[in-house]
Design a protein around this motif. Structure first.
Motif, PDB file in Angstrom:
ATOM      1  N   ARG A  31      10.074 -32.995 -16.224  1.00 47.82           N
ATOM      2  CA  ARG A  31      10.539 -31.669 -16.989  1.00 47.82           C
ATOM      3  C   ARG A  31       9.870 -30.125 -17.610  1.00 47.82           C
ATOM      4  O   ARG A  31      10.038 -29.455 -16.399  1.00 47.82           O
ATOM      5  N   HIS A  75      10.377 -26.830 -15.070  1.00 49.38           N
ATOM      6  CA  HIS A  75      10.604 -25.136 -15.940  1.00 49.38           C
ATOM      7  C   HIS A  75       9.861 -24.789 -15.778  1.00 49.38           C
ATOM      8  O   HIS A  75      10.330 -23.285 -15.886  1.00 49.38           O
ATOM      9  N   ASP A 118       9.842 -22.637 -12.257  1.00 50.54           N
ATOM     10  CA  ASP A 118      10.903 -21.981 -12.174  1.00 50.54           C
ATOM     11  C   ASP A 118      11.446 -20.560 -12.553  1.00 50.54           C
ATOM     12  O   ASP A 118      11.357 -20.039 -12.140  1.00 50.54           O
ATOM     13  N   LEU A 152      21.137 -29.345 -16.201  1.00 49.53           N
ATOM     14  CA  LEU A 152      20.749 -27.849 -16.443  1.00 49.53           C
ATOM     15  C   LEU A 152      21.489 -26.856 -16.401  1.00 49.53           C
ATOM     16  O   LEU A 152      22.286 -25.757 -17.018  1.00 49.53           O
ATOM     17  N   ARG A 201      20.666 -19.186 -18.084  1.00 45.17           N
ATOM     18  CA  ARG A 201      20.078 -20.912 -16.695  1.00 45.17           C
ATOM     19  C   ARG A 201      18.061 -20.022 -17.271  1.00 45.17           C
ATOM     20  O   ARG A 201      17.792 -21.503 -17.580  1.00 45.17           O
ATOM     21  N   ARG A 255      15.995 -22.773 -19.685  1.00 39.89           N
ATOM     22  CA  ARG A 255      15.093 -23.576 -19.453  1.00 39.89           C
ATOM     23  C   ARG A 255      13.776 -23.480 -20.606  1.00 39.89           C
ATOM     24  O   ARG A 255      13.194 -24.709 -20.976  1.00 39.89           O
ATOM     25  N   GLU A 271      14.726 -25.902 -23.153  1.00 32.19           N
ATOM     26  CA  GLU A 271      14.469 -27.560 -23.144  1.00 32.19           C
ATOM     27  C   GLU A 271      12.891 -27.852 -22.429  1.00 32.19           C
ATOM     28  O   GLU A 271      12.495 -28.760 -22.887  1.00 32.19           O
ATOM     29  N   TRP A 297      14.662 -33.854 -14.593  1.00 37.56           N
ATOM     30  CA  TRP A 297      15.185 -32.172 -14.763  1.00 37.56           C
ATOM     31  C   TRP A 297      15.989 -31.623 -14.486  1.00 37.56           C
ATOM     32  O   TRP A 297      16.584 -30.402 -15.087  1.00 37.56           O
ATOM     33  N   ARG A 298      16.714 -31.761 -12.808  1.00 39.23           N
ATOM     34  CA  ARG A 298      18.459 -31.106 -12.770  1.00 39.23           C
ATOM     35  C   ARG A 298      19.500 -31.674 -12.661  1.00 39.23           C
ATOM     36  O   ARG A 298      20.617 -30.862 -13.304  1.00 39.23           O
TER      37      ARG A 298
END
Length: 520
Positions: free
Chosen positions: A263, A267, A270, A375, A413, A417, A420, A460-461
């Motif tokens: 995860r 993140h 991203d 997420l 979003r 991230r 998380e 994670w998604r």
């Protein structure tokens, strides 16, 4: 609403999760299939996945999995004939819009069609398959006659003064999976976006039928490379429940460690890419460095940067050396500090915030309509996380804190991230500090009678789901794997409406959905 309230006469409890949830299987008729869908929707339940299968003697069945208060309800509907004009079942897309593309994929794979469905266009079959070919039919009626060129896909046309179309993909610049995006725009304002996917279809579900039961985790782990831990764990969970296997506590905690490391790695990547898409190259450079350090420690501790083949039926393949426990705890401290510094930079960078705030808004109502999960749902105010709602070992022994944001835009979003990452770091510290002793693997054996199992993991998604049917001889009769991108891709089409075309890469990246996991 609880599953027991349905009272299906042939309802079978497949397995119990470690916490308060279970999985149930029932066969029913067409009227009950339709009525149950409406009841689930009214009760706030969620459609996890929909798929079809060929049964012995050439008969077929449709399956649907629902998430309810006390676990998973897996329903099967017998369908007489998948050949020719037969194989029809009641449409669910009017109740659960996310079923639309799943039903289209079922027809391509098996020839089973949803009655009165509004959208029956091909999804996985782009016109390059043999005529009348359905790859999951054991005796497909396909011939050797191929179409000479890819079929023309009937995109929905938007008419009006000044409206024009922009076609993007399926081949993109850079290293990226294939997908086609058709924009209908006025000037640069997007009126409609329609996606066409399926270019990454590799016949995964047919390959499972040729794969030994205790080797299938390797195939599952290669469905989507960035989600290898979640898919492999979901598959192994399904095998272990089908075989009534018990997993050593140490192995369960190590699985949790691997999942949280996966995860965080995604993140980190991203967050750097989102900064870059908004013109902030410094963010990409810093997060790329942090992710690379994270992956290198994966490789030293578990012999693979992306943790492939670490989760196996019965436990894990490799125990963790004590020296890497110390290294991971130290790395968690370092990453925590550096990510918090980067979050302050992102929050204070006016250019970034101007691009993030208000872009690609997905309201809580829209998220509920599409059945959005993971997420993306939590960034639209929906506090859904199966590690909390339906906990499985080891998460039933730790208190996962759900991270959410009500804004529903790119900024939300991004914020989810960041937060998380901090929560996953906290969980990794717990897993390492309190790691049980003992072994990390127990042999798994199939007793010989047909059995079923399900796996359900918060990747994670979003939630990754596997439904497994095992035959008398211990072979895989059917294995269906589901990625949360099925629910979330249509939400991207909605979120871009009213935004400008140049913001699409940023909005799309803020969801960062899978092509390979979706197309199978």
């Amino acid at each position: 609403m609880r599953i027991e309230a349905f009272g299906f006469p042939n309802q079978v409890r497949l397995s119990a999760f470690a916490g308060k949830s279970s999985a149930f299987l029932a066969r029913l008729d067409a009227d009950t299939w339709t009525r149950t869908a409406g009841t689930v929707r009214e009760a706030g339940g969620r459609l996890i996945s929909l798929w079809g299968s060929e049964e012995p003697a050439g008969t077929f069945a449709m399956s649907v999995a629902y998430a309810l208060e006390d676990g998973i309800l897996w329903l099967q509907l017998p369908v007489d004939d998948g050949h020719g004009d037969g194989g029809r079942y009641p449409d669910l897309s009017t109740v659960f819009p996310c079923a639309t593309r799943m039903q289209r994929a079922v027809y391509d794979l098996l020839g089973l069609s949803a009655m009165d469905a509004r959208d029956t266009r091909p999804w996985l079959n782009h016109g390059n398959w043999p005529v009348d070919y359905h790859p999951l039919q054991k005796l497909s009626s396909g011939t050797e006659r191929f179409q000479s060129a890819e079929a023309d896909y009937p995109f929905v046309h938007v008419a009006g003064d000044g409206v024009h179309e922009i076609a993007v993909g399926p081949i993109h610049a850079g290293v990226i999976e294939p997908g086609h995006f058709r924009f209908s725009v006025v000037g640069e304002k997007v009126l409609r976006l329609e996606e066409r996917l399926g270019y990454a279809h590799r016949g995964i579900e047919r390959l499972f039928a040729q794969t030994p039961l205790l080797v299938g985790h390797r195939l599952a782990g290669r469905i989507a490379g960035d989600t290898t831990v979640a898919f492999a764990w979901a598959y192994c969970m399904a095998v272990e429940r089908a075989c009534d296997a018990r997993i050593p506590p140490r192995a369960q905690w190590l699985r949790g460690l691997l999942l949280e490391r996966e995860r965080i790695a995604n993140h980190l990547g991203d967050l750097g890419a989102l900064g870059n898409d908004a013109g902030f190259g410094f963010g990409l450079a810093q997060f790329s460095r942090l992710k690379e350090d994270w992956l290198r420690l994966n490789n030293r501790a578990f012999k693979h940067r992306y943790l492939m083949d670490q989760i196996v039926p019965g436990g894990v393949a490799t125990d963790i050396d004590p020296r890497f426990v110390t290294a991971m705890l130290t790395q968690c401290d370092q990453i925590d500090v550096q990510v918090r510094v980067m979050q302050r930079i992102y929050d204070d960078q006016s250019g970034l915030q101007d691009r993030f705030a208000g872009a690609g808004i997905l309201s809580a109502k829209a998220a509920a309509h599409f059945g959005v999960c993971g997420l993306a749902a939590r960034a639209s105010g929906r506090k859904a996380d199966i590690r909390v709602d339906h906990p499985y070992a080891p998460y039933h022994e730790v208190q996962v804190q759900v991270v959410s944001d009500d804004r529903g835009d790119v900024a939300a979003r991004v914020a989810v991230r960041f937060n998380e990452i901090y929560e996953s770091i906290r969980l990794i510290r717990l897993f390492l500090d309190d790691l049980p002793g003992g072994g990390v693997h127990t042999p798994v054996e199939h007793e010989g009678s047909p059995s079923c199992g399900v796996g359900w993991i918060e990747g994670w998604r979003g939630d990754v789901f596997v439904a497994l049917e095992v035959g008398t001889d211990g072979t895989i009769s059917r294995c269906h794997c589901h990625d949360p991108s099925w629910q979330n891709w249509p939400a991207v089409e909605h979120a871009i409406i009213g935004n400008i075309v140049p913001d699409f890469p940023l909005i799309n990246k803020s969801f960062n959905l899978s092509y390979a996991g979706h197309d199978l």
